[in-house]
Design an enzyme around this catalytic site. Structure first.
Site, PDB file in Angstrom:
ATOM      1  N   PRO A  35     -13.781  33.589  54.803  1.00  0.00           N
ATOM      2  CG  PRO A  35     -12.645  32.085  56.168  1.00  0.00           C
ATOM      3  CD  PRO A  35     -13.792  32.534  55.588  1.00  0.00           C
ATOM      4  CG  ASP A  58     -15.865  45.406  51.791  1.00  0.00           C
ATOM      5  OD1 ASP A  58     -16.385  45.745  51.204  1.00  0.00           O
ATOM      6  OD2 ASP A  58     -16.984  44.363  52.777  1.00  0.00           O
ATOM      7  CE  LYS A  80     -16.323  51.160  55.410  1.00  0.00           C
ATOM      8  NZ  LYS A  80     -17.052  50.185  54.580  1.00  0.00           N
ATOM      9  N   GLY A 111     -16.616  40.510  53.081  1.00  0.00           N
ATOM     10  CA  GLY A 111     -15.442  39.478  53.648  1.00  0.00           C
ATOM     11  C   GLY A 111     -16.233  38.216  54.563  1.00  0.00           C
ATOM     12  N   GLY A 112     -16.099  37.799  55.250  1.00  0.00           N
ATOM     13  CA  GLY A 112     -16.551  37.253  56.143  1.00  0.00           C
ATOM     14  C   GLY A 112     -17.937  36.779  56.239  1.00  0.00           C
ATOM     15  CG  ASP A 113     -22.567  36.297  57.646  1.00  0.00           C
ATOM     16  OD1 ASP A 113     -23.286  35.436  57.812  1.00  0.00           O
ATOM     17  OD2 ASP A 113     -23.204  37.168  58.990  1.00  0.00           O
ATOM     18  CB  THR A 141     -18.237  35.060  61.005  1.00  0.00           C
ATOM     19  OG1 THR A 141     -17.424  36.452  61.256  1.00  0.00           O
ATOM     20  CG2 THR A 141     -18.500  33.572  61.673  1.00  0.00           C
ATOM     21  CG  MET A 191     -11.917  44.404  61.733  1.00  0.00           C
ATOM     22  SD  MET A 191     -13.450  45.036  61.925  1.00  0.00           S
ATOM     23  CE  MET A 191     -14.217  45.277  63.265  1.00  0.00           C
TER      24      MET A 191
END
Length: 527
Positions: A35, A58, A80, A111-113, A141, A191
């Protein structure tokens, strides 16, 4: 006293001692970086990262880890941001294939999973389609880590027994609304900070309890982590006041309440072991209840325009503020959901059955068309939806002097001048009654502006808007186009190419427009 490590203990700084994962030449590993905090990457992920020649990272991945790998490792940024992509997703897949095909050991650090709203599946498919060996390393995640870092359990015995994770970029779907309505489910909106007003308005207009707790965790697990808490009815203002921004995770449900994990003097939640232990909560979206007044079903046409959807829902929320004791629901006759027929059936029983408001002698629901004149949608779609149900339809919004006043304001805002020729653009209909309503509206606008107004139609009737604009320009004058549409959408886009010098905005979210909607509802009730 600090204990010394045993001589045979594994070196915690050497992930290779704990992981046998290997990354060969020409291979790709999709690594979930966690995370945000550097130490929340998995041991396997770190072991593979230390073997990489190329790292594709990312924006929300643990970027600092890539910077620690030494000068010989090439780091490629493909992050992004909301509304801005440095590389399209297809190009990222092509980059992985191209780099691995050159013989490099490639780590795609995400990032995350990788498989939780991370589009990792698309990158795996791109590699395998090109014959590139690829492995996936799960990550922590933020859908789980974010709430946990903010002291919000996704599940809690006797309180929440399920979790629902949503990509909150678009509209909430039926399954998302059902999860929000279920007191035993914690909903995680990913998001979604930029779209928070949109998400909240859709939830409230679908009947979700405004007292449902909400928590937002910004920059979870990072030094800048901060939290904001409120309810579905207050969280937009709370987030604005607190300056909450992305990246952040939004959690909706009982466990998001402030102090949920604090010691309770009073008895806490039930500690049953299954869903049957959860206390009853708000009904599913649109489910019948006993309201304080007949339902107001605000029925719009529907649009694929994101801006148009937001404008219509903002107008509905303004109506909701003017009628705080009236249960308000959204519905549409085309393009969008929920469909009007489904909403009416869920709120108004068949006529002749026991009526929820029979003692008052009024219907269970009133459908108010967010439509400006009669036509096929009012005369058929809405009429058919209420037929045989304990529901009635109100009159369309136009014609009305207040709408003329709003059109006048929109013309002024767009820069119209006193000497401009004015053309009023209506959607158009083949229904003679609807055409007569548009003519009356043009007369009201002319009266308000104290100058002539030419009526034109975008579709189905004549003169067309381009014809009317061309005729007015032939007189040697500037042409201002009054916009008799409710919100941006396909028809509004056509007006942008009609050749006018000035194009006013649609009626939109305006207090007088909301007042018209309120009046149409109250007129049915005899108020």
């Amino acid at each position: 006293m600090t204990a010394s490590p045993r001589p045979d203990a594994l070196d915690p700084l050497d992930p290779a001692a704990l992981s046998g994962a290997r990354l060969g030449d020409g291979e790709v590993a999709l690594v979930g970086g966690g995370p945000g905090a550097l130490d929340l990457i998995t041991v396997r992920g770190l072991a593979l990262l230390r073997q990489a020649d190329v790292v594709v990272v990312d924006r929300l991945g643990p970027r600092d880890l890539a910077d620690m790998l030494g000068e010989g490792v090439e780091v490629i940024e493909v992050g992004k941001a909301p509304g801005r992509h440095s590389l399209p997703q297809r190009a990222i897949g092509e980059l992985l294939v191209r780099t691995a095909s050159a013989g490099h050991r490639v780590v795609r650090l995400k990032g995350g999973d990788p498989f939780v709203l991370g589009r990792g599946g698309e990158e795996v498919l791109a590699c395998r389609a090109a014959g590139i060996p690829v492995q996936v390393v799960p990550g922590v995640t933020s859908a789980i880590a974010g709430p946990a870092a903010g002291d919000v359990p996704l599940t809690h015995r006797g309180t929440a027994v399920a979790a629902h994770i949503v990509n909150a970029h678009g509209d909430l779907g039926p399954a998302d609304l059902a999860a929000l309505a279920d007191p035993g489910t914690t909903t995680v909106l990913m998001m979604g900070v930029e779209w928070l007003p949109r998400l909240v308005s859709q939830a409230l207009l679908s009947g979700i309890d405004p007292h449902t707790p909400v928590a937002i965790v910004q920059e979870a697990t990072l030094p800048g982590q901060r939290e904001a808490r409120g309810t579905l009815g207050t969280i937009v203002e709370v987030a604005r006041r607190e300056g909450i921004a992305s990246p952040a995770v939004i959690v909706v449900g009982r466990t998001a309440a402030a102090g949920f994990l604090a010691p309770h003097e009073e008895p806490g939640p039930s500690h049953g072991s299954g869903r049957e232990a959860v206390e009853p909560g708000p009904a599913a979206p649109g489910a019948p209840e006993v309201p304080s007044a007949p339902y107001l079903i605000a029925c719009a046409h529907g649009t694929r325009s994101r801006e148009g959807r937001d404008v219509v829902r903002a107008l509905m929320m303004r109506v909701r503020e003017q009628l705080p004791d009236v249960p308000l629901r959204e519905a549409y006759v085309d393009v969008q959901s929920p469909d009007l027929v489904d909403v009416v059936r869920s709120l108004a029983p068949p006529r002749g059955e026991i009526r929820t408001r029979e003692s008052e002698g009024i219907a269970a629901a009133v459908v108010v068309p967010l439509l400006l004149s009669t036509g096929i949608h009012v005369g058929h779609d809405i009429a058919d939806a209420v037929a045989g149900r304990d529901a009635v339809a109100a009159a369309p919004m136009g014609p009305d002097r207040r709408l003329a006043e709003v059109m006048g304001q929109r013309l002024q805002e767009a820069g119209a001048r006193a000497g401009d020729a004015v053309v009023m653009a209506a959607a158009g209909t083949r229904d003679p009654a609807g055409q007569a309503m548009a003519e009356e509206m043009a007369a009201l606008l002319s009266e308000h502006l104290e100058r002539p107004v030419t009526l034109a139609h975008i579709a189905a009737a004549s003169p067309s808007v381009p014809e009317a604009v061309a005729a007015a320009r032939a007189e040697g004058r500037r042409v201002a186009l009054a916009n008799y549409l409710l919100a941006p959408g396909y028809f509004h886009g056509l007006l942008e190419h009609a050749g006018a010098d000035v194009l006013a905005g649609p009626l939109g979210d305006h207090p007088l427009v909301a007042e018209v909607v309120v009046d149409r509802y109250q007129a049915v009730l005899g108020a």
